[in-house]
Design an enzyme around this catalytic site. Structure first.
Site, PDB file in Angstrom:
ATOM      1  N   ILE A   4      15.770  57.544  35.361  1.00 22.38           N
ATOM      2  CA  ILE A   4      15.754  56.642  36.332  1.00 22.38           C
ATOM      3  C   ILE A   4      13.705  56.738  36.472  1.00 22.38           C
ATOM      4  O   ILE A   4      12.998  55.018  37.167  1.00 22.38           O
ATOM      5  CB  ILE A   4      15.606  56.801  37.222  1.00 22.38           C
ATOM      6  CG1 ILE A   4      17.129  57.528  37.450  1.00 22.38           C
ATOM      7  CG2 ILE A   4      15.812  56.129  39.486  1.00 22.38           C
ATOM      8  CD1 ILE A   4      17.917  58.309  38.486  1.00 22.38           C
ATOM      9  N   ASN A  22       5.953  66.444  33.177  1.00 21.88           N
ATOM     10  CA  ASN A  22       4.889  67.731  33.114  1.00 21.88           C
ATOM     11  C   ASN A  22       6.116  67.343  30.820  1.00 21.88           C
ATOM     12  O   ASN A  22       6.229  68.323  29.869  1.00 21.88           O
ATOM     13  CB  ASN A  22       5.359  68.797  32.997  1.00 21.88           C
ATOM     14  CG  ASN A  22       6.846  69.109  33.305  1.00 21.88           C
ATOM     15  OD1 ASN A  22       7.445  67.858  33.021  1.00 21.88           O
ATOM     16  ND2 ASN A  22       7.814  70.281  33.991  1.00 21.88           N
ATOM     17  N   LYS A  70      17.231  69.076  37.725  1.00 18.94           N
ATOM     18  CA  LYS A  70      18.600  68.010  37.718  1.00 18.94           C
ATOM     19  C   LYS A  70      20.373  67.866  37.536  1.00 18.94           C
ATOM     20  O   LYS A  70      21.018  67.283  37.928  1.00 18.94           O
ATOM     21  CB  LYS A  70      18.115  66.569  37.477  1.00 18.94           C
ATOM     22  CG  LYS A  70      18.551  65.979  35.658  1.00 18.94           C
ATOM     23  CD  LYS A  70      18.519  64.656  35.585  1.00 18.94           C
ATOM     24  CE  LYS A  70      18.629  64.174  34.406  1.00 18.94           C
ATOM     25  NZ  LYS A  70      19.226  63.048  34.180  1.00 18.94           N
ATOM     26  N   SER A  75      19.251  62.288  46.229  1.00 19.83           N
ATOM     27  CA  SER A  75      21.299  62.327  45.827  1.00 19.83           C
ATOM     28  C   SER A  75      22.369  62.012  46.566  1.00 19.83           C
ATOM     29  O   SER A  75      22.410  62.666  48.051  1.00 19.83           O
ATOM     30  CB  SER A  75      21.401  63.218  44.849  1.00 19.83           C
ATOM     31  OG  SER A  75      22.638  63.429  44.714  1.00 19.83           O
ATOM     32  N   TYR A 106      21.670  72.426  43.175  1.00 21.85           N
ATOM     33  CA  TYR A 106      20.681  71.403  42.387  1.00 21.85           C
ATOM     34  C   TYR A 106      20.639  70.981  43.952  1.00 21.85           C
ATOM     35  O   TYR A 106      20.062  70.413  44.961  1.00 21.85           O
ATOM     36  CB  TYR A 106      21.124  70.982  41.719  1.00 21.85           C
ATOM     37  CG  TYR A 106      20.888  69.543  41.703  1.00 21.85           C
ATOM     38  CD1 TYR A 106      19.981  68.376  40.993  1.00 21.85           C
ATOM     39  CD2 TYR A 106      22.378  68.061  41.990  1.00 21.85           C
ATOM     40  CE1 TYR A 106      19.409  67.626  41.305  1.00 21.85           C
ATOM     41  CE2 TYR A 106      21.953  67.009  42.012  1.00 21.85           C
ATOM     42  CZ  TYR A 106      20.576  66.515  42.137  1.00 21.85           C
ATOM     43  OH  TYR A 106      20.485  65.542  41.741  1.00 21.85           O
ATOM     44  N   LYS A 130      17.550  69.018  47.000  1.00 19.72           N
ATOM     45  CA  LYS A 130      17.331  67.712  47.160  1.00 19.72           C
ATOM     46  C   LYS A 130      17.546  67.849  48.662  1.00 19.72           C
ATOM     47  O   LYS A 130      16.670  67.018  49.642  1.00 19.72           O
ATOM     48  CB  LYS A 130      18.736  66.459  46.795  1.00 19.72           C
ATOM     49  CG  LYS A 130      18.479  66.796  45.730  1.00 19.72           C
ATOM     50  CD  LYS A 130      17.311  65.610  44.871  1.00 19.72           C
ATOM     51  CE  LYS A 130      17.648  65.871  43.614  1.00 19.72           C
ATOM     52  NZ  LYS A 130      15.997  64.836  43.198  1.00 19.72           N
ATOM     53  N   TYR A 137      20.914  58.272  45.938  1.00 18.39           N
ATOM     54  CA  TYR A 137      21.589  57.801  44.841  1.00 18.39           C
ATOM     55  C   TYR A 137      22.593  57.906  44.937  1.00 18.39           C
ATOM     56  O   TYR A 137      23.171  59.213  44.513  1.00 18.39           O
ATOM     57  CB  TYR A 137      20.249  57.858  43.524  1.00 18.39           C
ATOM     58  CG  TYR A 137      19.128  57.765  43.768  1.00 18.39           C
ATOM     59  CD1 TYR A 137      18.500  57.500  43.663  1.00 18.39           C
ATOM     60  CD2 TYR A 137      18.454  58.656  42.392  1.00 18.39           C
ATOM     61  CE1 TYR A 137      17.028  56.858  43.609  1.00 18.39           C
ATOM     62  CE2 TYR A 137      16.960  59.137  41.904  1.00 18.39           C
ATOM     63  CZ  TYR A 137      16.234  57.958  42.894  1.00 18.39           C
ATOM     64  OH  TYR A 137      14.705  58.646  42.881  1.00 18.39           O
ATOM     65  N   PHE A 138      23.185  57.155  44.611  1.00 21.22           N
ATOM     66  CA  PHE A 138      25.047  57.337  43.707  1.00 21.22           C
ATOM     67  C   PHE A 138      24.382  57.397  42.512  1.00 21.22           C
ATOM     68  O   PHE A 138      23.800  57.518  41.869  1.00 21.22           O
ATOM     69  CB  PHE A 138      25.813  56.063  43.940  1.00 21.22           C
ATOM     70  CG  PHE A 138      26.062  56.347  45.778  1.00 21.22           C
ATOM     71  CD1 PHE A 138      25.180  56.012  47.041  1.00 21.22           C
ATOM     72  CD2 PHE A 138      27.541  57.080  46.071  1.00 21.22           C
ATOM     73  CE1 PHE A 138      24.932  56.487  47.926  1.00 21.22           C
ATOM     74  CE2 PHE A 138      27.470  57.026  47.602  1.00 21.22           C
ATOM     75  CZ  PHE A 138      26.548  57.276  48.439  1.00 21.22           C
ATOM     76  N   ASN A 144      27.004  64.507  32.379  1.00 22.28           N
ATOM     77  CA  ASN A 144      26.971  63.364  33.157  1.00 22.28           C
ATOM     78  C   ASN A 144      28.009  62.708  32.058  1.00 22.28           C
ATOM     79  O   ASN A 144      27.902  62.853  30.365  1.00 22.28           O
ATOM     80  CB  ASN A 144      25.824  62.269  33.348  1.00 22.28           C
ATOM     81  CG  ASN A 144      25.139  63.317  34.359  1.00 22.28           C
ATOM     82  OD1 ASN A 144      23.633  63.804  34.192  1.00 22.28           O
ATOM     83  ND2 ASN A 144      25.974  63.951  35.656  1.00 22.28           N
ATOM     84  N   ARG A 169      33.043  57.213  41.835  1.00 21.21           N
ATOM     85  CA  ARG A 169      32.089  57.140  41.682  1.00 21.21           C
ATOM     86  C   ARG A 169      31.203  55.918  42.368  1.00 21.21           C
ATOM     87  O   ARG A 169      32.887  54.922  41.828  1.00 21.21           O
ATOM     88  CB  ARG A 169      31.894  58.215  40.413  1.00 21.21           C
ATOM     89  CG  ARG A 169      31.724  59.663  40.503  1.00 21.21           C
ATOM     90  CD  ARG A 169      31.232  60.507  41.424  1.00 21.21           C
ATOM     91  NE  ARG A 169      30.923  61.584  41.450  1.00 21.21           N
ATOM     92  CZ  ARG A 169      32.434  62.683  41.998  1.00 21.21           C
ATOM     93  NH1 ARG A 169      33.419  61.736  42.611  1.00 21.21           N
ATOM     94  NH2 ARG A 169      32.260  63.496  41.842  1.00 21.21           N
TER      95      ARG A 169
END
Ligand code: UD1
Length: 354
Positions: free
Chosen positions: A15, A35, A87, A127, A151, A155, A179-180, A201, A233
């Site tokens: 993203i 990094n 993530k 998220s 995770y 957030k 974010y979706f 994912n 989703r």
């Protein structure tokens, strides 16, 4: 007025890199701070190919306060878009301390360095996972929060930390962007998601099935209370998502304090609908098998994006077909992703005091 730069942590990621492109196209000056832990310097080269502009790049860690202060000292930065972080939901249950340290401690160090450098505008990559299992669909920003994984909790905790900071110090402004599900790739076909190892994912996994890298897709459960039994989703094109960050940066110029926005389309799709949409882009039926549910999945996460539409003047414009076609364009032209290209940054871009 002299144009100030935007610091983008995690700007070489999926993203992040798409957001950097939109910033450069809008004439903003960008400093990427990454990094390269889970990304490749090749993404930075491709950003330059796409935009014709070379973003300033540092290979450095958000846990490295001295490095952050050095970068803030070198450039006239007035805002930060903060993507850097770990993530993977499943991995976060195995190594929670790494997640809390990188995502929470890392953000605190970033905020401290910002404060010491008098930079007080931040857009944070949150998220939809902060909604847990929401009582109402589509989900408004006022829905109760309750993350289900380490995770997700990183957030949620970072959201609280930033909100507390804005409450305590009125000269801070923050946009917490929930974010979706991001999907798709850059329309150029040379930049997209570049997962290392087995993708967690849905869409990157499906794309690897399509190029023959994986045999079939496992559909995690078909006994959910949805129209075809698979989870719903809200898949949003990554370019639309990237544009949401520009709109949020603009909003911060109005000194709104801490504001949160859903970045989604408002339309939900099931896993099976996504498979069929991607089949259409690829031109053949991709193999899948129904398997057991995956721990932690909730039946439906669909955004109510009204607030972002109204207050940011932003709306998702690209379609699911655009997302699937661009993903296929990227994956078929780059079956190995960015693998095989030199991944490390030039020596002069490295700062490390850790
Ligand atoms: C998850 C996280 C989200 C995070 C995002 C990106 C939650 C609730 N969501 O989203 O916070 O930002 O990952 O890392 O923690 N599926 C399959 N087979 C697969 C993969 C996925 O059937 O091989 C299904 C899942 O069960 C789910 C849907 O596809 O119903 C989407 O899954 P995924 O792409 O992993 O995203 P989320 O779990 O929604």
């Amino acid at each position: 007025m002299v144009q100030k730069a935007v610091l983008v942590t995690g700007g070489a990621g999926y993203i992040g890199s798409h957001t950097v492109i939109e910033l450069l196209n809008a004439g903003r000056e960008v400093v990427i701070y990454d990094n390269l832990d889970n990304s490749s310097y090749e993404a930075v080269r491709r950003i330059e190919k796409i935009t014709g502009k070379a973003p300033i790049f540092y290979k450095a860690d958000i846990l490295d306060k001295k490095a952050l202060l050095e970068v803030f000292g070198r450039h006239a930065i007035d805002s930060v878009i903060h993507f850097a972080g770990l993530k993977a939901v499943g991995e976060s249950t195995q190594i929670p301390l790494d997640y809390y340290y990188n995502n929470i401690t890392g953000t605190i160090i970033l905020l401290q360095a910002m404060k010491e450098s008098n930079v007080k505008n931040i857009v944070f990559s949150s998220s939809a996972t902060v909604y847990g299992e929401p009582p109402v669909i589509p989900i408004p920003e006022t829905s109760p929060t309750d993350a289900k994984s380490p995770y997700g909790r990183t957030k949620l905790f970072v959201e609280h930390i930033i909100r507390d900071l804005c409450t305590a110090e009125k000269d801070w402004n923050a946009g917490l962007l929930r974010y979706f599900n991001p999907a798709g790739a850059h329309p150029s076909g040379i930049l997209g998601e570049n997962p290392t190892g087995i993708p967690n994912n849905l869409m990157p996994f499906l794309a690897q099935v399509a190029v023959g890298k994986r045999e079939f897709l496992s559909v995690f459960g078909d006994d959910y209370p949805t129209r075809d039994g698979t989870c719903i989703r809200d898949y949003i094109h990554v370019v639309d998502l990237a544009k949401g960050h520009l709109a949020a940066l603009k909003k911060l110029e109005e000194n709104p304090g801490c504001v949160e926005y859903n970045l989604g389309t408002g339309v939900g799709s099931t896993v099976l609908e996504m498979i069929h949409a991607f089949d259409k882009a690829v031109g053949r039926e991709l193999p899948y098998k129904i398997v057991a549910r995956r721990a932690g999945d909730v039946p439906n996460l669909t955004a109510d994006p009204t607030l972002a539409n109204k207050e940011l003047g932003w709306k998702a414009e690209l379609s699911l077909d655009d997302a699937c076609n661009s993903l296929w364009n990227w994956q078929s032209n780059n079956p190995q992703g960015l693998e095989g290209f030199p991944a490390d940054a030039p020596k002069e871009a490295v700062i490390n005091y850790l």
